[in-house]
Design an enzyme around this catalytic site. Sequence first.
Site, PDB file in Angstrom:
ATOM      1  N   HIS A  92       0.824  -1.222   0.000  1.00 34.59           N
ATOM      2  CA  HIS A  92       0.000   0.000   0.000  1.00 34.59           C
ATOM      3  C   HIS A  92       0.855   1.268   0.000  1.00 34.59           C
ATOM      4  O   HIS A  92       0.319   2.374   0.006  1.00 34.59           O
ATOM      5  CB  HIS A  92      -0.942   0.013   1.221  1.00 34.59           C
ATOM      6  N   ASP A 129      -4.468 -12.883   2.969  1.00 34.74           N
ATOM      7  CA  ASP A 129      -5.724 -12.521   3.626  1.00 34.74           C
ATOM      8  C   ASP A 129      -6.957 -12.872   2.808  1.00 34.74           C
ATOM      9  O   ASP A 129      -8.068 -12.512   3.176  1.00 34.74           O
ATOM     10  CB  ASP A 129      -5.712 -11.040   4.037  1.00 34.74           C
TER      11      ASP A 129
HETATM   12 ZN   LIG Z   1      -4.098  -7.294   2.530  1.00 30.61          ZN
END
Ligand SMILES: [Zn+2]
Lengths: 438, 565
Positions: free
Chosen positions: A112, A240
């Site tokens: 990110h 995830d």
């Molecule tokens: Zn993630």
Amino acid sequence: MLSAKSKTGLVFFPAFDWAISPTHPEREERLLYTQDQVFEEGLLDIEGIVEYKPDLAAMEDIRRVHFCHPDEKSVITESHLISAGGALKIGVELVERRIERGFALVRPPGHHAMRVVHGARGFCNINIEAIMIEHLREAYGIDRVAIVDTDCHHGDGTQNIYWHDPDTLFISIHQDGRTLYPGSGFHDEMGGPSALGTTVNIPLPPRTSEQGFLYVLENAVLPILDDFKPQLIVNSAGQDNHYSDPITNMSFSAQGYAELTHRLQPHIAVLEGGYSIEGALPYVNVGIILALAGVDFQNVREPDYNPDRIRQSRDTSEYIRQLVEVVMDAWSSAPKIRASNREKGGFAQRDLRIFYDTSGILENQRETLLVCEACSGTLRIDSRTDKGSRILAVHIPRKACVRCREQGYAWFDSGEIRNYDSFYLQDRTQDQYFVRRK
Amino acid sequence: MIIGLDVGGTHTDAVLIGSEGILRYTKVVTNSSKLFESVWGALVEVTQDVPPESIRRIVLSTTLTTNAIAEGKLEKAGMIVSSGPGIAPEYYRTGEHYFTVSGSIDHRGREIQPVDRLEIEAISARLQAAGVRHVGVVGKFSVRNPAHELEINELLDKSFDYVALGHRLSGNLSFPRRIATAHLSASVYSIHGKFFQAVQESLQMKGMDLPIYILKADGGTMNLETSLTNPAQSILSGPAASVMGSLLFASKDQETLVLDIGGTTTDMAVLIRGTPLLEPFGIEIGGYKTLIRGLKTRSIALGGDTSVRVLDGKLKIGPERKGPAMAYGGPAPTPTDALFVLGKTTDGDRESARAGLDPIARKLGISLEETAGRIFDQACDMILEAAAHMVAEINGKPVYTVHEVLEGHRVKPTEILVLGGPAPHFAQRLAALTDVGIRVVPYWQVTNAIGAALARNTSEVTLFVDTERGIALAPEEDFSQSVKRDFSRDAARELACRLLRIKHQREGASDPEPEMEVIEESQFNMVRQFHTSGRNIRVKVQVKPGLIPEYGCILENPIGLPAHA
Ligand SMILES: [Zn+2]
Ligand SMILES: [Zn+2]
């Protein structure tokens, strides 16, 4: 005796003494059970699997990718340097041909983190894959690279860094942005005008399972990789998407991750997210390591694995089938549009609004790209935050033509600095980094 | 007086040490097919005319189990292995009598699938029918919860002479190594037991009813009784004996490289301020990676008897040994022959050595003396290079915290101790090639036996605490206790030390208050749904390898070695 078909390097760096905060998902405990599982399975004793100590990423490695404001040490900690250094170590060992596959099983993650860094976003401060890739480009002349991001969250940081780079193919498979952080990664996000098509987003509906992921792999990812012909395939291996992950809504499994890795055959995998620290990570990581090394992974599964319980719906399958069609159409028509954009030239502008959820900062950016027929074009970023910072950052790409390079220096040298904190310049043609402070 | 005895590949050495220093030593040729004779012969010689009651203890380091493994002369052993998901346990098959069974435990020690009792009973019957008397029982994650191994053991119902339970062998994680270790334990159990019972009986017949200790691969001792239930610990004690002997002469404030230059190999070890480094997981022997605690040693195929030749115009040393040096009637030139040519050694046939080196000198187009010098230099270079490699490997060992990456200690030896047959000559030459200080270990001919004589007991305890599950567990000690939420790291450390003290006494320690140290310690807060739900604590404590305090006499009274007995 078990032995690896492909010599596989592993950097395991669980950062057992580092956390964002004591109860944060990104905490000391995150890879504890993974370590236990990896040790108990004896993976490091398998002939052909070697464990390395991470290197420490250097300032130059970070400055090749990021504009850190006000400076590097204010926005990153040593753990970030080690985590990036872990990916770097694997990259170097691979390019030096001491290993054929590699896995940087490190934390904290990085996908990110965007080109401009004012703080931490989505648990990430610096982009560890990009830092590795740009180091390999600089030191070994690697050119075409593909990044396949299989984390459940859209890899918006990596996308941002490579938005204007036609030599880096970025493919992200993730849970639809309408239902999950960071809310981006729609299929029409395809890259800037000069690199249109080399960003590929495949947002999947919640509760997509093995079937859906492998369908996307076979029908989109692998054909696109075939076309692109990268020298290096990097997998941002977030975990995830797992059915037991507490912060996402997908239905992927350890078998699925291992199978995906086996079919994708990435040169390098880098751990990203994954917060089901007991029920998923130990098994998913064992599966990925075995799949990379070419060792039988058929018996790897979670204790509570039940494929019937996590099977995706028929609607989901149909939705994915149609989505893949759209993505593939876009992939084949992109080169023409890209060429015509570049022929037209001129300056292209876009505005970005970036939220740093981890640090609580809101940033507004105006990007100006010099669209060029000869190269991918110099980029100018005017960035200000709600905390009162304002910077001007100029990125001259690796293969910039003379004109674009001169434009970059013109922006940097003759800009009016009065209204800014600092000017930054990345000249990737010379591997140089400059700062002008007010 | 105390006795140390070390069986080597070629010689068996024994020393008798008294309050004045080394009183006697003996060297007999090892007869590996009749090992007992070698051991007994050396013991008889070294104790001749010594009143039996004046001998306080005896420590033996033998190649018995090591050779049994190397030569594949293992007793047949059964294995019962339960794994659950993961790498298929079939990959770790140890032989014919290997059974994978249901039952599984996860990484936290929770039961995922129970043991199938009927399945175990059926296997037990099959093993008995096949005449198997020794069995290994291993479960994945049994060190986090030994319940399944214990249940299987109970079902075997004393139908076997020996059952090696995986969780008792080591507290370390590694399912494949646990299988290998249990298998080796079961396979050498009776070989080891018979041999040492014979030694004990023979000693008793001589009126010497004294405690017998066995040297372990980690350079520590255990009493005979302990060794009978954990025979695998005696494997690969040979290199440890020499290292322990050199400890006496190592500086206590430096990092030391120990070089044991023998006939066939040179063995290396590293001492950190007088304490030898251990293998992080366990030793490797005969292709088995094990959980047996052992010193970190590295062996290269280069010694005084390694053969020398010219290959593609270049001098090549090793890796094979064709026999003794030509000066001693051997078939091929060796570094020892080079020593004869250089006039450094004289107790053999110098002319044969010269004749052996002559063709090499011709091929290289240099004089005989120059050739000898070059052989010698090259051998020294190879040793130093391997040593540098070993140090780099130690420093390359991965660490898992930010603190250790940034502040982690890097090993850099500042002295070299040389022992073994050609030690003095090599030391001289090595000194010219490196700026690290080099010393020859006094009594270099019997350092190994001295090491065995003076080694003290070592012990290790691993404690695992999971306060969310409410348990504290020391698998090797067959210890478990329920704990409350607030059980702290300090309490864990204290408990581990208490268990270590008990173990240390039980295994034959001489000092009631051993010097204990914490070698690993970590504590993690377990967070579920954003709340701290427990603590996960891991502590490993040890009594490190060292020498019993009585050794001072050897240093204080350098009376020199008495003549060969
Ligand atoms: Zn993630
Ligand atoms: Zn240009």
